[in-house]
Enzyme design. Structure first.
Site, PDB file in Angstrom:
ATOM      1  N   ASN A  96      19.860  81.628 136.024  1.00 24.05           N
ATOM      2  CA  ASN A  96      18.515  82.126 135.735  1.00 24.05           C
ATOM      3  C   ASN A  96      17.772  81.408 136.889  1.00 24.05           C
ATOM      4  O   ASN A  96      17.269  80.328 137.025  1.00 24.05           O
ATOM      5  CB  ASN A  96      17.962  81.694 134.398  1.00 24.05           C
ATOM      6  CG  ASN A  96      16.708  82.240 133.892  1.00 24.05           C
ATOM      7  OD1 ASN A  96      16.297  82.958 134.529  1.00 24.05           O
ATOM      8  ND2 ASN A  96      16.151  81.387 132.893  1.00 24.05           N
TER       9      ASN A  96
ATOM     10  N   LYS B  42      14.496  82.497 137.231  1.00 20.59           N
ATOM     11  CA  LYS B  42      13.070  82.533 136.557  1.00 20.59           C
ATOM     12  C   LYS B  42      12.294  83.381 137.465  1.00 20.59           C
ATOM     13  O   LYS B  42      12.450  84.082 138.070  1.00 20.59           O
ATOM     14  CB  LYS B  42      12.888  81.175 136.367  1.00 20.59           C
ATOM     15  CG  LYS B  42      13.590  80.340 135.502  1.00 20.59           C
ATOM     16  CD  LYS B  42      13.246  79.093 135.011  1.00 20.59           C
ATOM     17  CE  LYS B  42      14.508  78.461 134.284  1.00 20.59           C
ATOM     18  NZ  LYS B  42      13.882  77.148 133.593  1.00 20.59           N
TER      19      LYS B  42
ATOM     20  N   HIS C 263      14.425  82.970 125.788  1.00 19.04           N
ATOM     21  CA  HIS C 263      14.386  81.541 126.556  1.00 19.04           C
ATOM     22  C   HIS C 263      13.108  80.821 125.934  1.00 19.04           C
ATOM     23  O   HIS C 263      12.115  81.605 125.652  1.00 19.04           O
ATOM     24  CB  HIS C 263      14.312  81.815 127.818  1.00 19.04           C
ATOM     25  CG  HIS C 263      14.424  80.766 128.824  1.00 19.04           C
ATOM     26  ND1 HIS C 263      13.409  79.816 129.111  1.00 19.04           N
ATOM     27  CD2 HIS C 263      15.583  80.365 129.599  1.00 19.04           C
ATOM     28  CE1 HIS C 263      14.013  78.848 129.720  1.00 19.04           C
ATOM     29  NE2 HIS C 263      15.049  78.972 130.076  1.00 19.04           N
TER      30      HIS C 263
ATOM     31  N   GLU D 206      10.802  79.363 127.478  1.00 22.22           N
ATOM     32  CA  GLU D 206       9.453  79.818 128.243  1.00 22.22           C
ATOM     33  C   GLU D 206       8.924  81.023 127.842  1.00 22.22           C
ATOM     34  O   GLU D 206       7.666  81.082 127.567  1.00 22.22           O
ATOM     35  CB  GLU D 206       9.880  79.904 129.734  1.00 22.22           C
ATOM     36  CG  GLU D 206      10.272  78.292 130.174  1.00 22.22           C
ATOM     37  CD  GLU D 206      11.107  78.442 131.639  1.00 22.22           C
ATOM     38  OE1 GLU D 206      11.489  77.339 131.856  1.00 22.22           O
ATOM     39  OE2 GLU D 206      11.401  79.587 132.026  1.00 22.22           O
TER      40      GLU D 206
ATOM     41  N   GLU E  69      19.815  75.476 124.744  1.00 22.00           N
ATOM     42  CA  GLU E  69      19.131  74.860 125.659  1.00 22.00           C
ATOM     43  C   GLU E  69      17.928  74.171 125.118  1.00 22.00           C
ATOM     44  O   GLU E  69      16.872  74.579 124.575  1.00 22.00           O
ATOM     45  CB  GLU E  69      18.245  75.799 126.557  1.00 22.00           C
ATOM     46  CG  GLU E  69      19.359  76.757 127.334  1.00 22.00           C
ATOM     47  CD  GLU E  69      18.498  77.340 128.564  1.00 22.00           C
ATOM     48  OE1 GLU E  69      18.800  77.228 129.739  1.00 22.00           O
ATOM     49  OE2 GLU E  69      17.684  78.174 128.317  1.00 22.00           O
TER      50      GLU E  69
ATOM     51  N   GLY F 103      13.924  71.865 132.815  1.00 21.00           N
ATOM     52  CA  GLY F 103      13.122  71.736 134.322  1.00 21.00           C
ATOM     53  C   GLY F 103      12.524  70.340 134.162  1.00 21.00           C
ATOM     54  O   GLY F 103      11.768  69.831 135.153  1.00 21.00           O
TER      55      GLY F 103
ATOM     56  N   SER G 276      18.575  71.299 132.578  1.00 21.02           N
ATOM     57  CA  SER G 276      18.786  70.640 133.878  1.00 21.02           C
ATOM     58  C   SER G 276      20.574  70.202 134.090  1.00 21.02           C
ATOM     59  O   SER G 276      20.788  69.250 134.645  1.00 21.02           O
ATOM     60  CB  SER G 276      18.071  69.133 133.647  1.00 21.02           C
ATOM     61  OG  SER G 276      16.785  69.358 133.548  1.00 21.02           O
TER      62      SER G 276
END
Length: 253
Positions: A9, A11, A95, A97, A167, A173, A213
């Site tokens: 991904n 992003k 996701h 985010e 996740e 991140g 991560s």
């Protein structure tokens, strides 16, 4: 045996020059057994056509999102019809985010997943808990609610085109990674939920991948876990170490 899956991904990263370099120096040099490992990368929408035209044949292309609405007067949206029309096989949905910054609820993710599957796309469906939810002992309740919102929208047969990506939000991140044991605990819960809600066939066939991560340094230990079928890689997917993450899946027993 389930085929391993490694998704990259990218992003909201990369100029076109950086994307071209990543494809030419890393992605197109990946060597793996495509019968054992499935690999897909998700660039930004604007770069998708170039990536599609220049990527090696063993690596698939994904998009990072698709609209809740179909084609029409929806300014700024990209519909599943657009994705299908370009011949893109995969979409990442749910996701954290998207949930955190753009207000996507469990219900919206479920409806987006159904729309994508109804248009013959395959879906990486993301689930995961925030740090406060983990610390309060609510990890499984959060993930169950996320999964149930997807289940509400799908037929049993449609799960054959879903990869579940666990996740943990606190590990995305941040440099923090769930330990192999923590990841396995949640993956085992997800597999048990699939069995109880959808039956043994779906449970055994559905791939559950880990994101949060993931790097070339921890991939080999993570992939040893019984219910871990691969990775959804963020920052490390933009670096040469992505090749080592794919290699870890390729070497897994």
């Amino acid at each position: 045996m389930r085929r391993y899956f490694v998704g990259g991904n990218w992003k909201c990263n990369n100029t076109i020059a950086q994307t071209q370099s990543l494809i030419n120096t890393v992605i197109n040099k990946l060597v793996f057994d495509a019968n054992k490992v499935e690999v897909a990368v998700a660039p930004i929408f604007l770069h998708v056509p170039w990536v599609q035209a220049n990527i090696q044949k063993n690596v698939q292309v994904a998009v990072q999102n698709s609209s809740l609405t179909k084609m029409g007067a929806y300014t700024g949206e990209i519909s599943v019809e657009h994705v299908k029309d370009l011949g893109i096989p995969w979409v990442i949905l749910g996701h954290s985010e998207r949930r955190q910054y753009y207000g996507e609820s469990n219900e919206i993710v479920g409806k987006k997943t159904r729309l994508a599957l109804d248009h013959q796309l395959s879906v990486m469906a993301c689930v995961g808990e925030k740090l406060a939810e983990r610390e309060s002992g609510n990890t499984t309740q959060v993930i169950q609610a996320q999964l149930e919102a997807i289940k509400k929208e799908l037929t049993t047969e449609q799960w054959s085109k879903v990869v579940v990506a666990y996740e943990p939000v606190w590990a995305i991140g941040t440099g923090k990674t769930a330990s192999p044991e923590q990841a396995q605990d949640v993956h085992a819960f997800i597999r048990g939920w699939l069995r109880s809600q959808l039956g043994t066939q779906v449970e055994q066939a559905t791939r559950i991948i880990y994101g949060g991560s993931v790097t070339e340094k921890n991939a080999a230990d993570l992939i040893k876990q019984q219910d871990l079928d691969g990775f959804l890689v963020g920052g490390a997917a933009l670096k040469p170490g992505f090749a080592d993450i794919v290699a870890a899946a390729n070497k897994a027993q």
